[in-house]
Write a protein that holds these residues in place. Structure first.
Motif, mmCIF file in Angstrom:
data_model
loop_
_atom_site.group_PDB
_atom_site.id
_atom_site.type_symbol
_atom_site.label_atom_id
_atom_site.label_comp_id
_atom_site.label_asym_id
_atom_site.label_seq_id
_atom_site.Cartn_x
_atom_site.Cartn_y
_atom_site.Cartn_z
ATOM 1 N N ILE A 1 -27.876 -39.418 19.870
ATOM 2 C CA ILE A 1 -26.499 -38.943 20.020
ATOM 3 C C ILE A 1 -25.652 -39.974 20.748
ATOM 4 C CG2 ILE A 1 -25.098 -37.232 21.267
ATOM 5 C CD1 ILE A 1 -27.310 -35.173 20.520
ATOM 6 N N ASP A 2 -26.187 -40.517 21.825
ATOM 7 C CA ASP A 2 -25.428 -41.512 22.585
ATOM 8 C C ASP A 2 -25.235 -42.796 21.779
ATOM 9 O OD1 ASP A 2 -25.219 -39.703 24.600
ATOM 10 O OD2 ASP A 2 -26.490 -40.775 26.033
ATOM 11 N N ALA A 3 -26.208 -43.132 20.942
ATOM 12 C CA ALA A 3 -26.064 -44.323 20.101
ATOM 13 C C ALA A 3 -24.950 -44.133 19.072
ATOM 14 C CB ALA A 3 -27.382 -44.626 19.400
ATOM 15 N N VAL A 4 -24.833 -42.935 18.509
ATOM 16 C CA VAL A 4 -23.739 -42.651 17.583
ATOM 17 C C VAL A 4 -22.401 -42.773 18.294
ATOM 18 C CG1 VAL A 4 -22.626 -40.815 16.236
ATOM 19 C CG2 VAL A 4 -25.089 -41.208 16.011
ATOM 20 N N LEU A 5 -22.297 -42.153 19.466
ATOM 21 C CA LEU A 5 -21.037 -42.170 20.203
ATOM 22 C C LEU A 5 -20.633 -43.581 20.614
ATOM 23 C CD1 LEU A 5 -21.501 -38.972 22.390
ATOM 24 C CD2 LEU A 5 -19.733 -39.348 20.647
ATOM 25 N N ALA A 6 -21.593 -44.424 20.906
ATOM 26 C CA ALA A 6 -21.275 -45.795 21.326
ATOM 27 C C ALA A 6 -20.499 -46.548 20.259
ATOM 28 C CB ALA A 6 -22.558 -46.545 21.667
ATOM 29 N N GLY A 7 -20.676 -46.143 19.013
ATOM 30 C CA GLY A 7 -19.961 -46.817 17.935
ATOM 31 C C GLY A 7 -18.519 -46.374 17.781
ATOM 32 N N TYR A 8 -18.106 -45.346 18.538
ATOM 33 C CA TYR A 8 -16.752 -44.819 18.400
ATOM 34 C C TYR A 8 -15.938 -44.892 19.693
ATOM 35 C CZ TYR A 8 -18.390 -42.940 13.963
ATOM 36 O OH TYR A 8 -18.903 -42.820 12.692
ATOM 37 N N LEU A 9 -16.530 -45.399 20.746
ATOM 38 C CA LEU A 9 -15.843 -45.459 22.035
ATOM 39 C C LEU A 9 -15.554 -46.905 22.414
ATOM 40 C CD1 LEU A 9 -17.961 -42.827 24.009
ATOM 41 C CD2 LEU A 9 -15.682 -42.497 23.031
ATOM 42 N N THR A 10 -14.427 -47.120 23.040
ATOM 43 C CA THR A 10 -14.059 -48.470 23.470
ATOM 44 C C THR A 10 -14.578 -48.787 24.867
ATOM 45 O OG1 THR A 10 -11.943 -47.634 24.313
ATOM 46 C CG2 THR A 10 -11.994 -48.482 22.046
ATOM 47 N N ALA B 1 -15.677 -34.752 29.145
ATOM 48 C CA ALA B 1 -15.540 -35.303 27.800
ATOM 49 C C ALA B 1 -16.894 -35.745 27.265
ATOM 50 C CB ALA B 1 -14.576 -36.483 27.822
ATOM 51 N N ARG B 2 -17.681 -36.361 28.110
ATOM 52 C CA ARG B 2 -19.018 -36.810 27.708
ATOM 53 C C ARG B 2 -19.866 -35.618 27.241
ATOM 54 N NH1 ARG B 2 -20.184 -40.271 31.911
ATOM 55 N NH2 ARG B 2 -20.878 -38.547 33.222
ATOM 56 N N THR B 3 -19.793 -34.515 27.975
ATOM 57 C CA THR B 3 -20.551 -33.314 27.614
ATOM 58 C C THR B 3 -20.102 -32.771 26.261
ATOM 59 O OG1 THR B 3 -20.904 -32.728 29.940
ATOM 60 C CG2 THR B 3 -21.095 -30.946 28.316
ATOM 61 N N ALA B 4 -18.782 -32.663 26.060
ATOM 62 C CA ALA B 4 -18.257 -32.129 24.803
ATOM 63 C C ALA B 4 -18.621 -33.036 23.627
ATOM 64 C CB ALA B 4 -16.742 -31.963 24.890
ATOM 65 N N LEU B 5 -18.523 -34.332 23.824
ATOM 66 C CA LEU B 5 -18.859 -35.262 22.748
ATOM 67 C C LEU B 5 -20.326 -35.138 22.347
ATOM 68 C CD1 LEU B 5 -16.865 -38.392 23.962
ATOM 69 C CD2 LEU B 5 -16.385 -37.036 21.913
ATOM 70 N N ARG B 6 -21.191 -35.030 23.322
ATOM 71 C CA ARG B 6 -22.613 -34.891 23.018
ATOM 72 C C ARG B 6 -22.896 -33.583 22.285
ATOM 73 N NH1 ARG B 6 -24.610 -37.263 28.930
ATOM 74 N NH2 ARG B 6 -25.196 -39.353 28.175
ATOM 75 N N LEU B 7 -22.255 -32.508 22.717
ATOM 76 C CA LEU B 7 -22.419 -31.228 22.013
ATOM 77 C C LEU B 7 -21.925 -31.325 20.581
ATOM 78 C CD1 LEU B 7 -21.310 -28.551 24.642
ATOM 79 C CD2 LEU B 7 -23.602 -28.869 23.703
ATOM 80 N N GLY B 8 -20.792 -31.968 20.400
ATOM 81 C CA GLY B 8 -20.235 -32.092 19.064
ATOM 82 C C GLY B 8 -21.126 -32.880 18.127
#
Length: 438
Positions: free
Chosen positions: A66-75, A85-92
Protein backbone atom coordinates in the motif's frame (compact mmCIF):
# COMPACT_ATOMS: atom_id res chain seq x y z
CA UNK A 1 -5.93 -12.78 -4.96
CA UNK A 2 -8.61 -10.07 -4.92
CA UNK A 3 -11.28 -10.55 -2.32
CA UNK A 4 -14.93 -9.93 -3.00
CA UNK A 5 -15.95 -6.60 -1.58
CA UNK A 6 -18.34 -6.85 1.33
CA UNK A 7 -19.72 -3.31 1.34
CA UNK A 8 -21.46 -2.45 4.63
CA UNK A 9 -24.84 -0.79 4.66
CA UNK A 10 -23.49 2.22 6.57
CA UNK A 11 -20.36 3.01 4.54
CA UNK A 12 -19.22 6.19 6.27
CA UNK A 13 -19.67 5.12 9.93
CA UNK A 14 -17.81 1.88 9.25
CA UNK A 15 -14.96 3.69 7.53
CA UNK A 16 -14.75 6.30 10.29
CA UNK A 17 -14.42 3.46 12.78
CA UNK A 18 -11.79 1.76 10.61
CA UNK A 19 -9.83 5.01 10.37
CA UNK A 20 -9.92 5.42 14.16
CA UNK A 21 -8.69 1.86 14.69
CA UNK A 22 -5.94 2.08 12.09
CA UNK A 23 -4.81 5.45 13.46
CA UNK A 24 -4.61 3.93 16.96
CA UNK A 25 -2.49 1.01 15.73
CA UNK A 26 -0.06 2.71 13.36
CA UNK A 27 0.13 6.23 14.78
CA UNK A 28 -0.34 5.51 18.49
CA UNK A 29 1.20 2.01 18.55
CA UNK A 30 -1.79 0.36 20.21
CA UNK A 31 -2.64 -3.36 19.81
CA UNK A 32 -5.34 -4.01 17.23
CA UNK A 33 -7.66 -5.87 19.60
CA UNK A 34 -7.52 -3.03 22.14
CA UNK A 35 -8.21 -0.44 19.45
CA UNK A 36 -11.16 -2.44 18.15
CA UNK A 37 -12.59 -2.78 21.65
CA UNK A 38 -12.35 0.97 22.22
CA UNK A 39 -13.76 1.98 18.83
CA UNK A 40 -16.97 4.04 18.99
CA UNK A 41 -19.75 1.54 18.14
CA UNK A 42 -22.34 4.20 17.25
CA UNK A 43 -23.80 3.37 13.86
CA UNK A 44 -21.46 0.37 13.47
CA UNK A 45 -22.93 -2.98 14.40
CA UNK A 46 -23.02 -6.56 13.18
CA UNK A 47 -21.81 -6.90 9.61
CA UNK A 48 -20.32 -3.39 9.66
CA UNK A 49 -18.09 -4.25 12.63
CA UNK A 50 -16.83 -7.30 10.76
CA UNK A 51 -16.07 -5.04 7.80
CA UNK A 52 -14.08 -2.69 10.05
CA UNK A 53 -11.85 -5.49 11.27
CA UNK A 54 -11.43 -6.94 7.79
CA UNK A 55 -10.49 -3.56 6.34
CA UNK A 56 -7.97 -2.70 9.06
CA UNK A 57 -6.43 -6.18 9.03
CA UNK A 58 -6.06 -6.02 5.24
CA UNK A 59 -4.21 -2.70 5.46
CA UNK A 60 -1.91 -4.05 8.18
CA UNK A 61 -1.15 -7.22 6.22
CA UNK A 62 -0.50 -5.35 2.97
CA UNK A 63 1.02 -2.14 4.31
CA UNK A 64 4.27 -2.53 2.40
CA UNK A 65 2.44 -2.76 -0.91
CA UNK A 66 0.00 0.00 0.00
CA UNK A 67 2.75 2.43 0.91
CA UNK A 68 4.62 1.58 -2.29
CA UNK A 69 1.53 2.45 -4.35
CA UNK A 70 1.07 5.73 -2.51
CA UNK A 71 4.71 6.69 -2.99
CA UNK A 72 4.05 6.91 -6.70
CA UNK A 73 1.36 9.57 -6.23
CA UNK A 74 2.82 11.82 -3.53
CA UNK A 75 5.35 14.59 -3.97
CA UNK A 76 6.58 14.19 -0.38
CA UNK A 77 7.43 10.97 1.49
CA UNK A 78 4.41 9.31 3.10
CA UNK A 79 6.11 9.56 6.49
CA UNK A 80 5.93 13.34 6.18
CA UNK A 81 2.21 13.45 5.44
CA UNK A 82 -0.34 14.44 8.07
CA UNK A 83 -1.18 11.34 10.16
CA UNK A 84 -4.93 11.65 9.44
CA UNK A 85 -4.32 11.94 5.71
CA UNK A 86 -1.86 9.07 5.83
CA UNK A 87 -4.45 6.89 7.58
CA UNK A 88 -7.20 7.73 5.07
CA UNK A 89 -4.91 7.13 2.10
CA UNK A 90 -3.89 3.73 3.39
CA UNK A 91 -7.52 2.76 4.01
CA UNK A 92 -8.46 3.89 0.54
CA UNK A 93 -5.72 1.96 -1.24
CA UNK A 94 -6.50 -1.11 0.85
CA UNK A 95 -10.04 -1.06 -0.47
CA UNK A 96 -9.24 -0.16 -4.07
CA UNK A 97 -6.32 -2.53 -4.61
CA UNK A 98 -6.77 -5.37 -2.12
CA UNK A 99 -10.50 -5.65 -1.47
CA UNK A 100 -11.75 -4.84 -4.93
CA UNK A 101 -14.10 -2.15 -3.61
CA UNK A 102 -15.59 0.00 -6.43
CA UNK A 103 -14.10 3.49 -6.55
CA UNK A 104 -17.43 5.22 -5.97
CA UNK A 105 -17.85 3.32 -2.70
CA UNK A 106 -14.26 3.51 -1.49
CA UNK A 107 -13.21 7.06 -2.30
CA UNK A 108 -16.01 9.36 -1.16
CA UNK A 109 -16.61 7.76 2.24
CA UNK A 110 -12.90 7.36 2.92
CA UNK A 111 -12.30 11.04 2.13
CA UNK A 112 -14.83 11.96 4.81
CA UNK A 113 -12.86 10.10 7.49
CA UNK A 114 -10.47 13.08 7.73
CA UNK A 115 -13.32 15.33 8.86
CA UNK A 116 -13.85 16.17 12.50
CA UNK A 117 -10.21 16.47 13.53
CA UNK A 118 -9.61 20.04 12.36
CA UNK A 119 -8.20 18.53 9.19
CA UNK A 120 -10.94 19.19 6.62
CA UNK A 121 -8.30 20.91 4.48
CA UNK A 122 -6.82 17.47 3.78
CA UNK A 123 -9.93 16.15 2.04
CA UNK A 124 -8.93 17.54 -1.33
CA UNK A 125 -5.55 15.84 -1.20
CA UNK A 126 -7.00 12.48 -0.13
CA UNK A 127 -9.70 12.69 -2.79
CA UNK A 128 -7.24 13.54 -5.57
CA UNK A 129 -4.74 10.82 -4.68
CA UNK A 130 -7.34 8.07 -4.26
CA UNK A 131 -9.00 8.92 -7.57
CA UNK A 132 -5.65 8.70 -9.29
CA UNK A 133 -4.97 5.36 -7.61
CA UNK A 134 -8.39 4.11 -8.72
CA UNK A 135 -7.59 5.06 -12.30
CA UNK A 136 -4.15 3.44 -12.11
CA UNK A 137 -5.35 -0.14 -12.37
CA UNK A 138 -3.12 -1.50 -9.61
CA UNK A 139 -3.25 -5.20 -8.75
CA UNK A 140 -1.98 -6.93 -5.61
CA UNK A 141 1.43 -8.54 -5.74
CA UNK A 142 1.50 -12.31 -5.50
CA UNK A 143 3.85 -15.01 -4.29
CA UNK A 144 7.28 -14.21 -2.91
CA UNK A 145 7.08 -10.62 -4.19
CA UNK A 146 4.05 -9.99 -1.96
CA UNK A 147 5.57 -11.84 0.98
CA UNK A 148 8.78 -9.87 0.79
CA UNK A 149 7.19 -6.45 0.30
CA UNK A 150 4.89 -6.77 3.31
CA UNK A 151 7.41 -8.13 5.82
CA UNK A 152 9.72 -5.88 7.88
CA UNK A 153 13.38 -6.45 7.01
CA UNK A 154 14.43 -7.56 10.49
CA UNK A 155 11.79 -10.28 10.59
CA UNK A 156 12.53 -11.52 7.08
CA UNK A 157 16.26 -11.72 7.84
CA UNK A 158 15.64 -13.55 11.10
CA UNK A 159 13.36 -16.16 9.52
CA UNK A 160 15.65 -16.66 6.56
CA UNK A 161 18.60 -17.35 8.85
CA UNK A 162 16.59 -19.66 11.09
CA UNK A 163 14.55 -21.61 8.53
CA UNK A 164 15.99 -20.91 5.07
CA UNK A 165 14.86 -18.66 2.23
CA UNK A 166 12.05 -20.92 1.00
CA UNK A 167 10.54 -21.38 4.46
CA UNK A 168 10.82 -17.64 5.23
CA UNK A 169 8.84 -16.85 2.08
CA UNK A 170 6.22 -19.48 2.96
CA UNK A 171 5.85 -18.02 6.46
CA UNK A 172 5.39 -14.51 5.14
CA UNK A 173 2.89 -15.69 2.52
CA UNK A 174 0.80 -17.38 5.19
CA UNK A 175 0.52 -14.03 6.97
CA UNK A 176 -1.31 -12.48 4.01
CA UNK A 177 -4.39 -14.70 4.39
CA UNK A 178 -7.33 -14.45 6.78
CA UNK A 179 -7.00 -17.46 9.10
CA UNK A 180 -9.86 -19.84 9.85
CA UNK A 181 -11.29 -20.19 13.35
CA UNK A 182 -10.02 -23.12 15.43
CA UNK A 183 -12.06 -24.45 18.35
CA UNK A 184 -11.04 -26.80 21.15
CA UNK A 185 -14.03 -28.84 22.30
CA UNK A 186 -14.48 -30.59 25.63
CA UNK A 187 -15.60 -33.79 23.93
CA UNK A 188 -17.03 -35.21 20.68
CA UNK A 189 -15.18 -33.05 18.13
CA UNK A 190 -16.85 -34.84 15.22
CA UNK A 191 -20.30 -34.07 16.62
CA UNK A 192 -19.50 -30.41 17.22
CA UNK A 193 -17.88 -30.06 13.81
CA UNK A 194 -21.15 -31.21 12.27
CA UNK A 195 -23.22 -28.80 14.37
CA UNK A 196 -20.98 -25.81 13.71
CA UNK A 197 -20.13 -26.57 10.10
CA UNK A 198 -16.43 -27.27 10.55
CA UNK A 199 -13.90 -30.01 10.02
CA UNK A 200 -11.87 -31.95 12.58
CA UNK A 201 -8.12 -31.66 12.12
CA UNK A 202 -5.49 -34.32 12.86
CA UNK A 203 -4.92 -33.01 16.39
CA UNK A 204 -8.63 -32.81 17.25
CA UNK A 205 -9.28 -29.09 16.75
CA UNK A 206 -12.48 -28.12 14.95
CA UNK A 207 -11.66 -25.72 12.11
CA UNK A 208 -14.35 -23.35 10.82
CA UNK A 209 -14.13 -21.01 7.83
CA UNK A 210 -16.26 -17.82 7.76
CA UNK A 211 -17.58 -18.56 11.25
CA UNK A 212 -19.24 -15.18 11.77
CA UNK A 213 -19.91 -14.02 15.33
CA UNK A 214 -18.23 -16.49 17.70
CA UNK A 215 -20.77 -16.02 20.50
CA UNK A 216 -23.60 -16.92 18.13
CA UNK A 217 -22.19 -20.36 17.26
CA UNK A 218 -23.83 -23.48 18.75
CA UNK A 219 -22.27 -24.51 22.03
CA UNK A 220 -20.66 -21.19 22.94
CA UNK A 221 -23.17 -20.15 25.60
CA UNK A 222 -23.19 -23.68 27.00
CA UNK A 223 -19.41 -23.64 27.39
CA UNK A 224 -18.80 -26.65 25.16
CA UNK A 225 -15.70 -25.23 23.46
CA UNK A 226 -13.31 -22.31 23.31
CA UNK A 227 -11.33 -20.54 20.59
CA UNK A 228 -7.74 -21.77 20.38
CA UNK A 229 -5.44 -22.10 17.40
CA UNK A 230 -4.59 -25.71 16.58
CA UNK A 231 -0.88 -25.10 17.22
CA UNK A 232 -1.65 -23.63 20.66
CA UNK A 233 -3.19 -26.94 21.76
CA UNK A 234 0.01 -28.91 21.19
CA UNK A 235 2.10 -27.95 24.27
CA UNK A 236 -0.43 -29.40 26.74
CA UNK A 237 -0.37 -32.69 24.81
CA UNK A 238 3.33 -32.95 25.63
CA UNK A 239 2.50 -33.48 29.31
CA UNK A 240 0.82 -36.81 28.55
CA UNK A 241 -1.75 -38.25 30.95
CA UNK A 242 -2.22 -35.59 33.61
CA UNK A 243 -5.47 -36.82 35.19
CA UNK A 244 -5.28 -36.30 38.94
CA UNK A 245 -1.91 -34.57 38.74
CA UNK A 246 -1.06 -31.08 39.96
CA UNK A 247 -0.12 -28.73 37.11
CA UNK A 248 0.84 -25.06 37.37
CA UNK A 249 0.12 -22.89 34.33
CA UNK A 250 2.37 -19.83 34.44
CA UNK A 251 1.24 -16.69 32.57
CA UNK A 252 -2.07 -18.47 32.12
CA UNK A 253 -4.48 -15.80 30.83
CA UNK A 254 -6.67 -15.82 28.81
CA UNK A 255 -6.94 -19.47 29.77
CA UNK A 256 -6.98 -21.74 26.72
CA UNK A 257 -4.24 -24.02 28.02
CA UNK A 258 -5.64 -23.93 31.57
CA UNK A 259 -8.94 -25.13 30.11
CA UNK A 260 -7.16 -27.96 28.30
CA UNK A 261 -5.47 -29.00 31.52
CA UNK A 262 -8.74 -28.95 33.45
CA UNK A 263 -10.60 -30.97 30.81
CA UNK A 264 -7.79 -33.55 30.98
CA UNK A 265 -8.45 -33.92 34.72
CA UNK A 266 -5.47 -32.04 36.14
CA UNK A 267 -5.60 -30.04 39.35
CA UNK A 268 -4.79 -26.66 37.84
CA UNK A 269 -3.19 -23.63 39.43
CA UNK A 270 -3.32 -20.76 36.93
CA UNK A 271 -0.91 -17.90 37.65
CA UNK A 272 -0.87 -14.51 35.94
CA UNK A 273 0.63 -11.16 36.85
CA UNK A 274 -2.24 -8.96 35.64
CA UNK A 275 -5.40 -8.56 37.75
CA UNK A 276 -7.32 -7.64 34.59
CA UNK A 277 -6.13 -10.74 32.78
CA UNK A 278 -6.92 -12.89 35.80
CA UNK A 279 -10.50 -11.60 35.72
CA UNK A 280 -10.67 -12.53 32.03
CA UNK A 281 -9.23 -15.95 32.87
CA UNK A 282 -11.90 -16.45 35.57
CA UNK A 283 -14.66 -15.38 33.16
CA UNK A 284 -13.48 -17.78 30.47
CA UNK A 285 -13.15 -20.74 32.80
CA UNK A 286 -16.50 -19.81 34.35
CA UNK A 287 -18.24 -19.94 30.97
CA UNK A 288 -16.67 -23.33 30.37
CA UNK A 289 -17.57 -24.58 33.84
CA UNK A 290 -14.00 -25.69 34.49
CA UNK A 291 -12.20 -25.54 37.86
CA UNK A 292 -8.83 -23.95 38.56
CA UNK A 293 -7.15 -22.09 41.38
CA UNK A 294 -6.37 -18.63 40.02
CA UNK A 295 -3.42 -16.76 41.52
CA UNK A 296 -2.59 -13.14 40.71
CA UNK A 297 1.16 -12.96 41.18
CA UNK A 298 4.55 -12.42 39.58
CA UNK A 299 5.44 -15.97 38.59
CA UNK A 300 9.16 -15.26 38.87
CA UNK A 301 8.76 -14.57 42.60
CA UNK A 302 5.68 -16.64 43.58
CA UNK A 303 6.14 -20.21 44.80
CA UNK A 304 3.48 -22.90 45.42
CA UNK A 305 2.89 -24.42 48.86
CA UNK A 306 3.89 -27.82 47.45
CA UNK A 307 5.95 -28.86 44.45
CA UNK A 308 3.83 -29.61 41.40
CA UNK A 309 3.87 -32.65 39.14
CA UNK A 310 4.23 -30.45 36.06
CA UNK A 311 4.71 -26.82 35.04
CA UNK A 312 3.53 -25.17 31.84
CA UNK A 313 5.54 -22.01 31.16
CA UNK A 314 3.52 -20.05 28.58
CA UNK A 315 6.05 -17.27 28.49
CA UNK A 316 5.52 -13.67 27.33
CA UNK A 317 7.20 -13.21 23.96
CA UNK A 318 7.21 -11.18 20.76
CA UNK A 319 4.22 -13.25 19.52
CA UNK A 320 5.52 -13.21 15.95
CA UNK A 321 4.06 -16.68 15.53
CA UNK A 322 0.55 -15.20 15.71
CA UNK A 323 0.91 -12.56 12.97
CA UNK A 324 -1.68 -14.31 10.79
CA UNK A 325 -4.28 -13.57 13.50
CA UNK A 326 -2.71 -10.34 14.77
CA UNK A 327 -1.22 -8.47 11.79
CA UNK A 328 -0.57 -5.44 13.99
CA UNK A 329 2.43 -7.34 15.38
CA UNK A 330 4.22 -6.70 12.07
CA UNK A 331 4.25 -3.00 12.93
CA UNK A 332 4.29 -2.97 16.74
CA UNK A 333 7.18 -5.34 17.45
CA UNK A 334 10.81 -4.32 17.15
CA UNK A 335 14.05 -6.26 17.32
CA UNK A 336 15.29 -4.30 20.34
CA UNK A 337 12.46 -5.74 22.47
CA UNK A 338 13.89 -9.25 22.32
CA UNK A 339 16.55 -8.71 24.97
CA UNK A 340 13.93 -7.66 27.54
CA UNK A 341 11.60 -10.51 26.62
CA UNK A 342 14.26 -13.21 26.72
CA UNK A 343 15.33 -12.02 30.17
CA UNK A 344 11.75 -12.56 31.38
CA UNK A 345 11.67 -15.99 29.73
CA UNK A 346 14.91 -16.99 31.47
CA UNK A 347 13.54 -15.85 34.82
CA UNK A 348 10.33 -17.85 34.34
CA UNK A 349 12.26 -20.96 33.37
CA UNK A 350 14.48 -20.66 36.42
CA UNK A 351 11.43 -20.20 38.66
CA UNK A 352 9.67 -23.20 37.14
CA UNK A 353 12.59 -25.47 38.08
CA UNK A 354 11.98 -24.50 41.70
CA UNK A 355 8.25 -25.30 41.46
CA UNK A 356 8.32 -28.85 40.10
CA UNK A 357 9.07 -32.09 41.93
CA UNK A 358 12.05 -34.26 40.94
CA UNK A 359 10.97 -36.43 38.02
CA UNK A 360 8.26 -33.95 37.07
CA UNK A 361 8.02 -32.14 33.77
CA UNK A 362 8.33 -28.56 32.57
CA UNK A 363 6.98 -27.56 29.16
CA UNK A 364 8.33 -24.19 28.00
CA UNK A 365 6.22 -22.48 25.32
CA UNK A 366 6.43 -19.33 23.21
CA UNK A 367 4.18 -18.26 20.33
CA UNK A 368 7.22 -16.78 18.59
CA UNK A 369 9.09 -17.51 15.37
CA UNK A 370 12.25 -15.88 16.70
CA UNK A 371 15.04 -18.38 17.50
CA UNK A 372 16.13 -16.21 20.45
CA UNK A 373 12.81 -17.05 22.11
CA UNK A 374 12.97 -20.78 21.43
CA UNK A 375 15.78 -23.32 21.61
CA UNK A 376 18.25 -20.60 22.63
CA UNK A 377 16.45 -20.24 25.94
CA UNK A 378 16.68 -23.94 26.65
CA UNK A 379 20.37 -23.93 25.77
CA UNK A 380 20.94 -21.03 28.16
CA UNK A 381 19.10 -22.83 30.96
CA UNK A 382 21.14 -26.00 30.52
CA UNK A 383 24.40 -24.06 30.21
CA UNK A 384 23.63 -22.42 33.53
CA UNK A 385 23.60 -25.80 35.27
CA UNK A 386 19.86 -26.09 35.97
CA UNK A 387 18.97 -29.61 37.23
CA UNK A 388 16.86 -30.50 34.20
CA UNK A 389 17.26 -32.54 31.02
CA UNK A 390 15.48 -32.40 27.68
CA UNK A 391 12.80 -35.07 27.38
CA UNK A 392 12.66 -35.43 23.57
CA UNK A 393 9.31 -35.26 21.79
CA UNK A 394 8.45 -38.19 19.53
CA UNK A 395 6.76 -37.56 16.16
CA UNK A 396 3.82 -39.81 17.05
CA UNK A 397 2.91 -37.41 19.85
CA UNK A 398 1.87 -34.85 17.21
CA UNK A 399 -0.58 -36.45 14.75
CA UNK A 400 -0.31 -35.01 11.26
CA UNK A 401 2.73 -32.90 12.15
CA UNK A 402 5.89 -34.99 11.97
CA UNK A 403 7.72 -32.00 10.47
CA UNK A 404 7.06 -30.02 13.67
CA UNK A 405 9.49 -32.16 15.69
CA UNK A 406 13.02 -30.78 15.46
CA UNK A 407 16.20 -32.85 15.26
CA UNK A 408 16.82 -32.22 18.98
CA UNK A 409 13.33 -33.36 20.01
CA UNK A 410 11.60 -30.00 20.44
CA UNK A 411 8.41 -28.59 18.89
CA UNK A 412 8.49 -25.96 16.15
CA UNK A 413 5.38 -25.15 14.14
CA UNK A 414 5.35 -22.64 11.28
CA UNK A 415 2.40 -20.66 9.85
CA UNK A 416 2.98 -22.41 6.52
CA UNK A 417 2.15 -25.83 7.99
CA UNK A 418 -1.31 -27.07 6.93
CA UNK A 419 -1.39 -24.17 4.47
CA UNK A 420 -3.87 -25.97 2.20
CA UNK A 421 -6.45 -25.91 5.01
CA UNK A 422 -5.65 -22.49 6.48
CA UNK A 423 -2.27 -22.76 8.20
CA UNK A 424 -1.48 -22.56 11.90
CA UNK A 425 0.30 -20.27 14.33
CA UNK A 426 4.02 -20.49 14.90
CA UNK A 427 4.90 -22.09 18.24
CA UNK A 428 7.99 -23.36 20.01
CA UNK A 429 7.88 -25.82 22.88
CA UNK A 430 10.42 -27.91 24.74
CA UNK A 431 9.76 -30.59 27.34
CA UNK A 432 12.15 -30.84 30.26
CA UNK A 433 12.38 -33.36 33.09
CA UNK A 434 13.44 -32.26 36.58
CA UNK A 435 16.42 -34.35 37.66
CA UNK A 436 16.41 -36.08 41.04
CA UNK A 437 18.00 -34.25 43.94
CA UNK A 438 21.47 -35.60 44.74
Amino acid sequence: MLKVSREPAAGLPARRAAAAVLFAVLEQQRPLDDALSDADPSGVTGRDRAFVRMLVATVLRRLGEIDAVLAGYLTVPLEGAHPRARTALRLGVGQLVHLGTPAHAAVSATVETVSGHGTDRLKGLVNAVLRRVAAGGHAPREGTAAARKNTPQWLWTSWERAYGAEAAAAIALAHLDDPPLDLTVKSDPEGWAQKIGGLVGPTGSVRVVDAGAVAALPGYAEGEWWVQDAAATLPVRLLGDIAGRSVIDLCAAPGGKSAQLAVAGAHVTAVDLSPRRCRLLAENLGRLGLPAEIVTADATAWRPAALADAILVDAPCSATGTIRRHPDILHLRHRDELERLTAVQDALLAASVEMVRPGGHIVFVTCSLQPEEGAARIAALLAGGAPVAIDPIAPDELPGLPEAVTADGMLRTLPSYWRETGGMDGFFAARLRRLPVN
